[in-house]
Structure formats: C-alpha cells, structure tokens
Design a protein around this motif. Structure first.
Motif, PDB file in Angstrom:
ATOM      1  N   SER A   1      55.007  82.264  40.067  1.00 12.97           N
ATOM      2  CA  SER A   1      55.383  83.346  39.168  1.00 12.97           C
ATOM      3  C   SER A   1      55.042  83.084  37.707  1.00 12.97           C
ATOM      4  O   SER A   1      55.554  83.732  36.819  1.00 12.97           O
ATOM      5  CB  SER A   1      56.887  83.618  39.323  1.00 12.97           C
ATOM      6  OG  SER A   1      57.242  84.817  38.718  1.00 12.97           O
TER       7      SER A   1
ATOM      8  N   LYS B   1      53.371  88.328  44.525  1.00 11.86           N
ATOM      9  CA  LYS B   1      52.756  88.990  43.381  1.00 11.86           C
ATOM     10  C   LYS B   1      51.375  89.592  43.712  1.00 11.86           C
ATOM     11  O   LYS B   1      50.591  89.853  42.816  1.00 11.86           O
ATOM     12  CB  LYS B   1      52.647  88.052  42.167  1.00 11.86           C
ATOM     13  CG  LYS B   1      53.999  87.444  41.735  1.00 11.86           C
ATOM     14  CD  LYS B   1      54.821  88.433  40.937  1.00 11.86           C
ATOM     15  CE  LYS B   1      56.228  87.953  40.640  1.00 11.86           C
ATOM     16  NZ  LYS B   1      56.345  87.032  39.544  1.00 11.86           N
TER      17      LYS B   1
ATOM     18  N   GLU C   1      59.699  91.700  37.372  1.00 17.24           N
ATOM     19  CA  GLU C   1      60.246  90.464  37.929  1.00 17.24           C
ATOM     20  C   GLU C   1      61.470  90.710  38.795  1.00 17.24           C
ATOM     21  O   GLU C   1      61.682  90.041  39.795  1.00 17.24           O
ATOM     22  CB  GLU C   1      60.628  89.507  36.794  1.00 17.24           C
ATOM     23  CG  GLU C   1      59.482  89.091  35.903  1.00 17.24           C
ATOM     24  CD  GLU C   1      58.376  88.423  36.671  1.00 17.24           C
ATOM     25  OE1 GLU C   1      58.614  87.992  37.809  1.00 17.24           O
ATOM     26  OE2 GLU C   1      57.265  88.344  36.133  1.00 17.24           O
TER      27      GLU C   1
END
Lengths: 438, 429, 567
Positions: free
Chosen positions: A98, B327, C518
């Motif tokens: 991330s 992601k 996020e």
C-alpha cells in the motif's frame, strides 16, 4: 501573551514564498504522519523484516513506521530506542502493498532519535559516526594501504576496536587497494572513448574506489566496449551508512556535493550509473525522500544501476550470446537494495546468456550485514543469524564463486561461507572484453 | 530498447503466478512483473473453490455441483466448470505434497482462528490433521503473547458450531519468546532454526521445549492444533518433530494477516516460476501502456523504476493486479477505477450505493472489478474487449463476492490458468 | 414509603454523570439510569473541542465567559482527559476583516487570552494550513476526550456511593397524581454490569426527586408525563481523519457556517460540522453531502484534507432548546445556553426537573447549578466540590509523566497509555503477566483492556470508549476479535460472540461513511479477514441448521490416524 497584539507582519496573500512542508532544515522536522494513511495493518512489512525474524527486541517495521508515527503528536520527541535495531535493508518498502513510506519513516525517526536521545559522547554514537563516515578514514588508509592492512589485521587492533568502540572482532577488515580507482583513472588519462551521444557519469562510491577498484575498472571496460564516454565526477559518500546510523546531517552534506556534481554531469548529457546497489538506491530513493535541494529529483530520475542501464539502452543480452567466461558456476545473492529497485531477477537473466554459465539464485533472504550494521559488536550475532539462511543456500549450491553487487553483502558472503566473491560487472567484463590484461 | 517477452503478466499473487506458469507451459517466454507483495500474505493459504452459493446456501459439500448454476458474469461461469477442474489439477501438480484434499471432490471443513469452521477444497499439509470434518478429539494450544488466537474460546466455539468431537483449549507461554510483541516470523524462525532456549528445566531446543510444554497438557487427545506459526522454510520438519515429540498428530489453525501458510504458498509458487523459467521482476510498478497505431492492441507497458521509465514489450498481457486490497482496483469519492489500463469498472454512481448497512450483508463493493468476456478480456462500457491482447485474472475481476462465497483462491486459480494458457497459445499464432 | 434512592438521574451523558458525581459528593444517595452505554447520546457524538469561548465571543458572550472559566477548571480536575492544543481562528483572504476584529475584541471582553498571528506565523504553528491564509487569532482551545471524562465522572460518583445503571431504558415515569416519584426501566439484558443472554426484565426505581438529563431525548421523557419539553434536536456531522493533520484546533474565522472547525483529537483529527434540525433524535438521515461538505470546505483551510484518509463519520444531535414563543427558524441561531425546567413551577407537576440546552465544556457548571436546585428542593445544605476535586486519573497529573517507568512497553505505547490512564497508569499497567498490544492502531495493551472489562463488563463498546481500542485506522478489523478474546473465560462463548458481533457492527456503522480510497481497501480487507478467513458471516454456531460434518472431506488421516496418541 494574554493581551491581543497587533500582527507583526501583515501578510499579503500571494507573495509568500514560505513553504514549511517542503523546506529541509532538519529531517526530524518532517511530519510524516500522513504517510500512515496508506497503512491498513496487513503486516506484510513485518514478514519481510530480517531483524524481527531473529530478534524479538525489534518490533518490526509496521511499529517503527506507520504505528509510531500515527501515535505521535507534534511535541512528542520520544522515539522508541528499538529504531536503532533496524538495519535499513529497506525490504519493507518493496513489501508494502500500500505504498507506506516505511524506510523514509524509519530514517527520519532514527535521525530524530540520534539527535534528541543519543548522547554525542556515548561510545555508540562515536562508533556509529566513525562507521558512517568510513569514507573519511579510508583516504588515510589508502595512502598507506599496506600499513593499514597490517594494522587492521592485528589482533590487538581488533581487540581495541571491540572493547573501545564496539566494533566486532569477528570480522576481517577489508583490505585497502594499493592503488585507488581514481588514481588508476587519472594515471590512464581518463576517458579513452569520446562520444556526444553516449555518455555516462560513473558514481563509483567509496568501496570500489578504495577497496575493490577492479569492479570499477570492469565497469569502465564494459562501458567503453559499448562505446560510452565515461565521466568520473567529484563525489562524496552516497550517504547509505549515514542514513542507517541516523547521521542525517552528515548525509545531507554528502548529498549536497553529489547532487551538485552529478547534476552538472547530467547537464553535460550524461546519465548516472552506479556499480553498488546501495549507492544507486540512495541516489534514487533516499535523496528525494529526505532532501529537497535543487536537482535532487533530476539526479534520482537519471540514475541507473550499471547493468540495468546497459540492458535498457544496449542489446546487452544479444551481446552476451556466444560469449564465455573463466569461472562459470556462481551462487548469486541479490542484495536487498537491488531487490528494492526491482533488479533482483536481473543478474540471473543476464548470466543465462553467457555460454556455460550456471548462476544459481540462493534465495530471497537478506545477507544480514546491511552495511555497517553487522560490524557493530552488539549486532554481530543478529547479523549472522539473519545470514544463516543465505549461508545454508550457498553451501547447498553447486558453485565455485559467489556473486553479488553489494560490497558489504560480499563481505558477509565471504565471511559466512569462505566463498570467493565477485561482482556481476567483473563477469560481464570477462565475457565481453576478455580476462583482464593487467 | 524494451525488455521483450512473449507474455507479460502483471501481478504476483495466485492469479498472476498461475497465469505465468500456464503460459510457460505453452513454451512462451514469460515475464511476471509484480510491484508490491501480494495479498497471499493476508490470506489463510487455503484453496477455496466455492463454499457458499451467491445466494448464501451452504456450506456446500461439493463445490463442483454448484458451478453450473452460477449467474452469468461470475468468473467461474466465464471460464466454465471444466476449466475450474483443470486449474485445480494444475495446482495439485504444482503443489505436490504441500497440499491435500485432491482425493475427493467434497469440501473439507477447516477450523478457523475465530473458532468457526469454513469449507475449502484444498488445504496445506500443515492443516490436514486438523479438519473439523475429521471426528477425532483435539487439543488446541494458544500462546499468551499471540492474542489473535484464544484457544480455549476457539474450542468452546467449535463445540457450539456442532463439531463432531471434543475440543479443549489451553494457553501457554511460548518458550524462547522474550518480548510480548514478537512477530509471527520470529516464532517461525525460532522453530525453523530449532534455536537454543532457556526454560525452567534448563537449556534445551525450541522444538523440544514447546513439545514438552504441550505434552504436559495433553489428555488423550490424538491431535494438537497450534496457531499457524510452526516454521516457515522448514515447516514440515518442525511439524514432524513436534508430532514425534508429543506423540500425536500436529496441525496448524490458519490465521489472519500476516499468514505463514500464505507465505509458504507464495514460496511454493515462486519456486515453480523459477523452475518454469519465468523471469520475475519485482518491486516496480507498471504505470502506463502504449498502443502502436492499432488502438486495440497494447504494444508495450511502462515500468517505473524510481523515476526511470523502462519499457516492457510482449505479445500478450495478463492483468492480475488484485482487487481493492491488492490495489488493482482503486477508488475515489466519486469513482472506482483500474489504474493501469483504465479498464471499465462498473459501479453505482453514488458511493452510498456501494455498501449496505449490515456489515455481512450483500455488499456491492465486494463485487467491484472488471467484467470480462469468456476469454477473460476485460470489456469496456459497451461490452467490447478493451484490448485484443489483454486478459484479466483473479481479484481484479468483478461480479463475485469471494469473501461471502469463499471462492477467492479458486477464482484466481481458474482465471489465472485460463488467461495464462490462452495468452501462451496466442503468442505463438 | 421510603424511596429506593434520593435522586434519580436520567441520562448517562456528561450532564447526567456530572450531576450524579456532584450530588454523590454532597452526600446524597444517587441512582443514574442510561438507555445504552455511557456517552451513547450526544456526549459520545461531539467533536471533542474544549472551548476557550472564542467561538462564542461575538455571538454569545455569556456562554463565552462560562466557557473560559470552565476550560480552566477542567484542565485542573480532568488533566488526563484534556490536551491543551491551543486553537487558531484562521482568516482566509475572502473572510471579512470586520468579523476578525469583532472576534478579537470579543475575546478581550470575555477575558479569553488572544493573540494575533500573521499568516506566516500561523503556518509555522500549523504547516498544513493553506498557503494563502491571511492571519489568525490564537486562543486557548483544547481537545477533550468526552468518553473518558464522562466515564471518570461516573466512576467517581460510584466511588461516592452512587448506582450507575447502563442499558436501562426508561419506559415510563411513575406518577402519583401531580407527583413524579420514579421511573420504570427495562434492562436491556439483566441488571448490574451488563451481562448478555438474560431476557429483558423491568424494574421500578423510586426516588425523592427525578432529574431528566436526557438532552435531545428530554422531550420523549417529558411526554411520558404529558409534559411539553420543547427540545429542538439539531444534527451535526463529524468526519474523522486517520491522522492529525493539525495539532491545534483550527477554526474558520468567519460568521457562523458549517464545516468550520478541525479538532485534533487523540490520534485523529475531527472535522465539523453541520447544524440541521431533526424531528427524531434517534432517526434522521446521515447524508453523503454532509461528509463531502466537511472535506471540501475545510480543505480551503487545510488543503491536505482533500487527499487524506477519512476513517469514519458520525452524527450527533444537539439538545437545543428555546423557550416557547421565541420562534427561531435557523437552528444555528438557537442559543447554546442551558435551561432548567422545574416542572413543578412550570407545569404543576412535582418531583422532576428537566435540563435542556447547554454544551459539553460547561457540563460541570450546569451540573453544579442543577445540583444546587435539587438540594434546594430536598432541603439539603451541602456545597459543591466538583470544581476542586480532581477526577479519578487526574490526581497529581503534573508529576505523572516523569515519575512513571515504561512498564516494559515501547515508548509511544507507554506514552499513549499514560495519556489515557493518567494517574491510574501504574495500577493498570504494572503487571507480571504477558501484556501484548491488543489494538495496534491506538497502542492499547491487554492490561488496559482487562481494566476496562473490569469496569464495564462484557460490553465491548464500553471497553472501546474507555480505551480507544478499535478506534484507529483499521476500525477494529484487526482487533475486534482480539478484544472479544479478552472476555473469555470470564464470559462464556455465546456472550463473547454476541459482544464481538455488536462491536463489529458498530464499527461498520461509522466506517460506511468513509468508503473510498484507503478506507474502502481497508473495509475490503476487514471483510475478507472476518468473512473469508474466519467465516464469521456463516458461523455454524449462529446458524439455524446444524451442519452434517460427516458428509465433508475428513482428510486422509481419518483412515490412518496416529495410534500412539498421548503416550
């Protein structure tokens, strides 16, 4: 204070050049809390930490990075002392799914810890400062290499090193070359190829200048083989050992020199190439993360690993087809700092092109030395425990020679297994130019 | 010059690795580019095919029975039931003895660290002795410094779940662990290296010390379960040693992130990639692509290496970048998108329609992803393939809720296998 | 007939708990009942601003003066709940100069220390402020943890003999003619510390005097006795950022408006707020535009907010009140002052007063005045000591930081634990047992969780508000399960399961409002962890039909088990 005061500076919007976030007075002034936004606690970073795996005193990169930063308020200045156990291998960076700026957080926290909490007269500080500034000592040793090698090898010197400075006596100090790379370069008259189109500036770093000039010479011959004009600009330490020891002021001074000199070379039409994976890592990633003087980004964007550059700009693999070399069975260790640049698979792919070469990857573990880390007496055991997996794989490998691109990994490989270690550029030199004449 | 290959796989999880292996099997020159480490490290290491139908029926005894009835657009429906089976045997070949469950089509029920049970098709060898659908009594051992697994509570929960055996849980301290916040890799390493540890009884080795502690707790149970920290590189050896020393079967209860069974599966897949000659480039993102005249075909992709843009060219591309967690699918306040090729992701306009109020309800966000044709080419908003030479696999695909269905690994395997095989075949054409 | 208690306080928010503490300290016998958890109403749903009074320095100087007085009191008596962050009223170029001047003058008039900073100076204090901010007024705003403050009041009331009964909803007022003499409550699940599983029972609690401190719900209580309490609940949204972008309270210096404050709160920053009247304090729409409005408008002051991670949003209802006939349309114009409605004087119904309006910062002062009133009613002469006696945890707070070691904890965790626990830190954290971190986002250890459980029983939301566990960036995805584990074996498995489900659902309730970027990835990971890895969405223990285990794969070991088991 309680009385209202008139503003001291009646601010006119628009003319304000002040940009507090961008300025770099001190790394510890940087507010990295927003970096914690990216963390979703998956702990992938922790599973990649070679130190946490062998030492439970180290609470892992997630704690050191996003957790510690998130728990921080502007006025809190108590960094947990375990940050000094981080070896700065930076594996957590490429682990994080991330994009948490883990190593940037660690570097900044470490700098803050050293500045605020470590006594500058402590043995640990002095020792770290000395290790971090190896470059300062090296020229002296290089002036009298034989004496230096002799003295460094004395058991009394090692004993003194351990007792007085906390430098482990288990390791052999690296030999200093009788002629540095830069001396050789000057003596040969500098570049022997001139080219307007194909030009590189070589960032050799300290180690291949003072200790292993044969690596630097191999780079010169390989690049000249492909018709490149080589510049060897003035340079200082890349800063890697300074980041790892929280000596950010020292690192900053060195970086200013490097960015200025390399920036000038870029302006002259050169790309920057480095033969040491930690040096290229530092120029590419740590400089832009930690510093903000003019040209930092430009240097980062134009810096390459020496093999990667040829691979992208030349038909390196084609050129290697049909070549052969003297030693042909290698046990290859990809340094963590290569891994972080996405280069861990590269060497094996290249070696495959050379006739008869068998290069075996000895796995994705960390060598454990992490620059100056494994030189510290109190870290030596941890360093060797981390290295154990690599040692085992090297011993299992069917190889004669160890291969890597990082000078300290190379020390650790030799120290842990007794293998002789060579650099990828030396193999390429052998394949493309032939065994060295001198 | 670009780095050239026949097939370029983007993404290094189960789907990407399987795609690369399947393409390599077709003699293609394959490169796998992976940016960050995959979500395998979050996952339990179990290979679920289908535990519940999209309507919530289950646990399914035979997942293959239900494949034919899946709605149109479900990834399994796209590739077909036969491919799911082929992909699973492909996995069985790759995994060898490391995984079990191939002796039957029936799902196994595996105890979870939350004390419930879940249906799965293949399970790591380390879990094999621990099935809840195995009627032998069990002792569960937890550790006071690993708060994720409360063994006595898990045991009570298994009883409440109707598990057909007696379960007991005990909590011990882990010999050799000094700090309360040691990482799971530390536990595993201690056992892997069988380090010397100090106990009240004196100096001994980590495995022996642990076995000794457990032995004294055993009450005729023929099997003992631990949280999944029993070694990494040498997990089989650790488990066998513990079993010998304790005198009963030893198994692991899969844990949440970070998951050692997931890491071991990752190692297994990467060893297979190396053996298959797949070039792996890791730690760098694909940030862009270029077409060459023909807008329907990707000519090259651009890999960013700390600011240096390195072109990578291939004939066929497989996109296996994961879902919201990996992601491969990203979102902003007003849109959900696929960041590399900007492939179409269908989603409600209003983000308050992306979720429902019950946390375990029918969550629209869990289905976000690309909609592919039957060849797994992502489709644009008008249902035409985005590119002729791009396929997608794994969690980047939408139209299914892997968490509710327990189908995550299975979809990644099946679509990775199908996409890789097809890419490998086409690049020869 | 002797009553169960002298004073019965309805409502476990800051006002109710403050009254209970005050009266108990004066020696009265007090019982407090709360429908849910302490702070479940408005107290637990505020932005955590400890007012300097600056916000009211132009519009409501009486409130402003009260605020600065109480601000100073709370710093003394509740040091472990307060963080003196300081505050800035920041003027953007488009904001009116006149108002800036009025604000400054108002602060002076109300004795609020105020100092003007240039735009440059303001940005030195808070580097994430927009580059073009014009100037700012610095005031002593602070941040306060309403949960800990409220709980500390309740604990101290208990220490002085009060009975605090949570999860006890008032279902009726006991009335004898024109005299209210108690209430009937329905226990959510049994009396005492909350224990799940028992079916709901009711209890009549009688009292000499009843104080209706239910805030926005005061009208509903009043209606049980046909009393008209004209409370006008007004909702406001608060959006929680994952990290503190600012360490100072940032107010927009312009006349009233929505989305004009950022409060650094514990590890987060809270953006507030809106002001919209609602009909029912329990049922009102929570709308997307409100969240967007917070981010978009406050980004004008702090641009990084536009890209920053939001972890959840929540809404609170202000217990606004205005005397009948005032006729204000816009809730932002309704006074923030509080009103004591003596139903004997007002409605001819004796035995109860209602307290409405007011604000958190002045809760203690309100409690003092109401307690005076109650004492007056009961003919008791005892004086208030709440302004001098520190709350539990805040005794000798100034010497704490230096005097305590780190209990074997990493320094940031020890620091945060000590900030939360105040002077109780040593009692709670000094343990020989293993003390792993249970909530990593907020740095909460097992010892602190166990301490909270000993206070509040198996209600994990009560554990949460005492410790902040599960209130960090993963919103409990990783620690809800571990918090629940801590309940065992004191509480049995079904209780633990129910407590976990309740906490997890509560966390989702707020996280839903932050589902992009996020936090959407986080939500998916949390969902995968709980549904895929733990199969909690299909837990057979909670399912209607049992599983036929024998039909599933029993593994190869079933046929060839080890035979030397246990030997």
């Amino acid at each position: 204070m309680s009385d209202a005061e008139q503003p001291t500076d009646d601010h006119v919007p628009g003319d304000d050049e002040f940009e507090p976030i961008q300025v770099f007075p001190q790394a510890e002034d940087m507010d990295l809390r927003p970096g914690a936004d990216n963390c979703y606690k998956c702990s992938t970073c922790d599973t990649n930490c070679p130190v946490a795996e062998v030492d439970d005193e180290f609470p892992g990169p997630k704690f050191q990075g996003p957790e510690q930063w998130r728990l921080k308020r502007q006025d809190d200045h108590d960094i947990d002392d375990s940050v000094m156990k981080c070896s700065n291998c930076m594996r957590c960076d490429s682990a994080c799914p991330s994009e948490v700026p883990l190593s940037q957080m660690h570097n900044t926290a470490r700098g803050e810890y050293v500045d605020e909490q470590m006594s500058t007269i402590s043995r640990e500080y002095l020792r770290n400062r000395m290790l971090a500034n190896y470059r300062k000592l090296a020229p002296l040793a290089a002036t009298f290499p034989r004496t230096a090698n002799f003295v460094m090898g004395l058991s009394a010197t090692k004993w003194m090193g351990e007792k007085l400075l906390g430098i482990t006596s288990e390791r052999e100090f690296p030999d200093f070359a009788t002629e540095t790379f830069r001396e050789w370069w000057t003596k040969r008259g500098g570049a022997q190829v001139e080219s307007e189109e194909k030009r590189i500036a070589y960032f050799h770093g300290c180690y291949s200048n003072y200790n292993t000039p044969e690596v630097a010479k191999a780079l010169v011959r390989v690049y000249e083989h492909f018709g490149y004009e080589i510049m060897v600009p003035e340079q200082s330490c890349s800063g890697t050992p300074m980041f790892a020891n929280g000596m950010l002021d020292d690192a900053r001074r060195a970086a200013e020199t490097n960015v200025r000199e390399l920036g000038a070379a870029i302006a002259d039409g050169a790309d920057i190439v480095a033969s040491c994976s930690s040096c290229s890592m530092s120029l590419r990633q740590e400089y832009p993360e930690l510093f903000d003087f003019a040209g930092t980004e430009t240097v980062a964007e134009n810096t390459w690993d020496a093999v990667e550059f040829l691979r992208v700009h030349e038909d390196l693999e084609g050129a290697l087809e049909g070549t052969s070399v003297e030693d042909s069975n290698f046990a290859y260790h990809a340094p963590c700092h290569s891994r972080n640049q996405g280069l861990d698979g590269q060497t094996i792919e290249i070696m495959d092109r050379i006739d008869g070469v068998e290069a075996e990857d000895v796995g994705d573990s960390c060598s454990g030395i992490s620059g100056t880390y494994g030189w510290k007496a109190e870290k030596y055991e941890t360093s060797m425990k981390i290295g154990e997996e690599m040692f085992d794989h090297m011993e299992d490998a069917d190889a004669e020679t160890g291969l890597t691109e990082c000078p300290t990994c190379s020390m650790q490989m030799e120290h842990g297994t007794g293998y002789e270690i060579t650099h990828t550029l030396e193999v390429l030199e052998d394949a493309l130019v032939g065994a060295r004449s001198e | 010059m670009a780095i050239e290959d026949d097939v370029l796989v983007i993404g290094g999880g189960i789907a990407g690795a399987t795609a690369a292996l399947a393409a390599a099997e077709r003699d293609a020159r394959v490169r796998l580019v992976t940016y960050k480490q995959s979500t395998l490290r979050h996952a339990s290491g179990l290979i679920d095919i289908l535990g519940y139908t999209p309507a919530g029926d289950g646990p399914l005894i035979d997942p293959f029975d239900a494949l034919e009835d899946l709605p149109e657009g479900h990834p399994y429906e796209r590739v077909g039931a036969e491919t799911v089976r082929d992909a699973l045997s492909f996995f069985d070949d790759v995994a060898g003895d490391a995984y079990a469950g191939e002796h039957t089509d029936a799902n196994a029920l595996v105890p979870t660290h939350g004390g419930t049970v879940k249906p799965t098709a293949r399970y790591p060898a380390s879990t094999a002795a621990g099935l809840a659908s195995d009627p032998r009594d069990a002792l569960l051992v937890g550790f006071e410094t690993l708060p994720d697994f409360e063994a006595p509570l898990a045991a009570a929960h298994l009883e409440a779940a109707g598990a057909p055996f007696e379960t007991r849980g005990v909590t011990l301290s882990f010999p050799g662990i000094v700090r309360d916040d040691a990482k799971v890799t530390r536990y595993a390493h201690l056992l892997d290296q069988d380090e010397t540890v100090e106990t009240a009884a004196g100096t001994t080795t980590a495995r022996e010390a642990l076995a000794e502690r457990v032995r004294s707790q055993l009450d005729d149970e023929p099997r003992v379960g631990f949280p999944a920290v029993l070694g990494d590189e040498r997990a089989d050896e650790v488990r066998a040693d513990l079993a010998d020393a304790i005198g009963v079967d030893v198994f692991e209860v899969p844990m949440g992130p970070p998951s050692l069974p997931g890491m071991r599966l990752e190692d297994l897949l990467y060893d297979a990639l190396e053996a298959a000659g797949v070039a792996v480039t890791s730690g760098v993102p694909v940030i862009d692509y270029e077409t060459n005249g023909d807008a329907d075909r990707i000519d090259r992709v651009v890999v960013d290496r700390h600011g240096a843009e390195i072109p990578h060219r291939a004939d066929q591309y497989v996109l296996a970048t994961g879902g919201l967690v990996g992601k491969g699918v990203r979102s902003e306040r007003d849109r959900v998108f696929e960041p590399i090729f900007d492939c179409h992701v269908s989603h409600a306009e209003d983000r308050y329609d992306w979720f429902v109020d019950d946390v375990f309800g029918d969550q629209p966000y869990a289905r976000f992803g690309l909609a592919p044709d039957r060849e797994l080419r992502p489709l644009d908003a008008t249902d035409d393939p985005e590119f002729a030479n791009l396929r997608a696999a794994g969690a980047v695909l939408g139209g299914y809720d892997f968490a509710a269905e327990k189908s995550g690994a299975g979809v990644s395997l099946a679509t990775g296998y199908a996409a890789g095989r097809r890419a490998g075949e086409e690049c020869g054409d | 007939m002797a009553h169960d208690t002298e004073v019965l306080v309805l409502g476990g928010g800051s006002t109710g708990c403050g009254i209970a503490r005050d009266l108990a300290m004066r020696g009265l016998e007090v019982t407090l009942v709360e429908r849910g958890n302490l702070t479940d109403g408005t107290t637990g749903r505020m932005h955590g601003l400890l007012h300097s009074g600056g916000r009211y320095a132009v519009s409501d100087q009486a409130s402003a003066t009260e605020c600065i007085e109480e601000n100073e009191v709370l710093r003394e008596i509740a040091g472990h709940c307060v963080e003196m962050t300081g505050g800035l009223f920041v003027q953007r170029p488009e904001d009116p100069d006149d108002y800036f001047r009025e604000k400054l003058e108002g602060c002076r008039e109300c004795n609020i220390p105020a100092r003007v900073l240039s735009g440059r100076e303001a940005r030195e204090v808070e580097p994430y402020l927009a580059k073009d901010v014009k100037r700012a007024i610095e005031v002593p705003d602070g941040a306060v943890d309403p949960f800990r403050l409220c709980v500390a009041n309740a604990i101290d009331a208990e220490n002085h003999g009060a009975r605090i009964e949570t999860h006890a909803e008032v279902v009726d007022l006991l009335r004898d003619g024109d005299d209210i003499y108690g209430v009937k409550v329905r226990h959510d699940s049994g009396p005492g510390k909350r224990t799940h599983g028992a079916s709901g029972t009711t209890e009549e609690i009688t009292a000499d005097y009843v104080v209706n401190a239910t805030g926005a719900w005061a009208g509903q209580i009043g209606a049980m006795a046909n009393l008209d309490v004209e409370v006008r609940p007004s909702k406001g949204v608060m959006t929680i950022m994952n990290v503190r972008q600012v360490d100072t309270v940032i107010n927009r210096c312009r006349p009233k408006g929505d989305a004009d404050i950022v409060v650094p709160h514990e590890t987060t920053a809270i953006l507030g707020t809106t002001d919209e009247e609602v009909d029912d304090p329990d049922d009102y729409p929570e709308e997307e535009w409100e969240v967007d409005h917070m981010i978009d408008t406050l980004s004008e002051l702090v641009p990084i907010l536009q890209e920053a991670r939001t972890i959840r949003s929540f809404w609170g209802v202000r217990p606004l009140y205005e005397p009948p006939g005032t006729g204000t349309d816009d809730p932002t114009d309704i006074t923030r002052d509080f009103f004591l409605l003596d139903h004997d004087e007002r409605d001819g119904v004796a035995g109860m007063s209602s307290i409405v309006g007011g604000k958190f910062t002045t809760y203690r002062m309100m409690a003092e005045q109401i307690s005076d009133h109650v004492c007056d009613k009961l003919g008791v002469t005892a004086s208030c000591a709440t302004a001098e006696e520190p709350l539990p945890g805040s005794e000798n707070i100034s010497v704490l930081e230096d005097g305590m070691d780190d209990f074997g904890l990493r320094s940031p965790i020890a620091r945060r634990s000590k900030q939360r626990l105040g002077s109780r830190a040593a009692d709670v954290l000094d343990t020989d047992a293993a003390n792993p971190v249970i909530c990593q986002c907020e740095g909460v250890t097992r010892a602190e969780i166990q301490d909270a459980i000993s206070q509040s029983g198996s209600d994990l939301n009560a554990v949460r508000i005492r410790t902040r566990a599960s209130m960090g960036n993963c919103q409990g995805g990783f620690c809800c399960q571990n918090m629940a584990n801590e309940l065992h074996p004191e509480y049995d498995e079904p209780t633990v399961r129910a407590a976990l489900d309740e906490l997890f659902q509560e966390r989702w309730k707020g996280e839903r409002h932050a589902l992009w970027g996020e936090q959407l990835s986080q939500a998916m990971l949390n969902y995968a962890l709980h549904a895929t890895t733990m199969n909690r969405d299909n837990d057979p223990a909670s399912a209607a039909d049992p599983i036929g285990y024998e039909a599933f794969d029993g593994g190869r070991t079933r046929t060839e088990p080890r035979t030397d088991g246990g030997q």
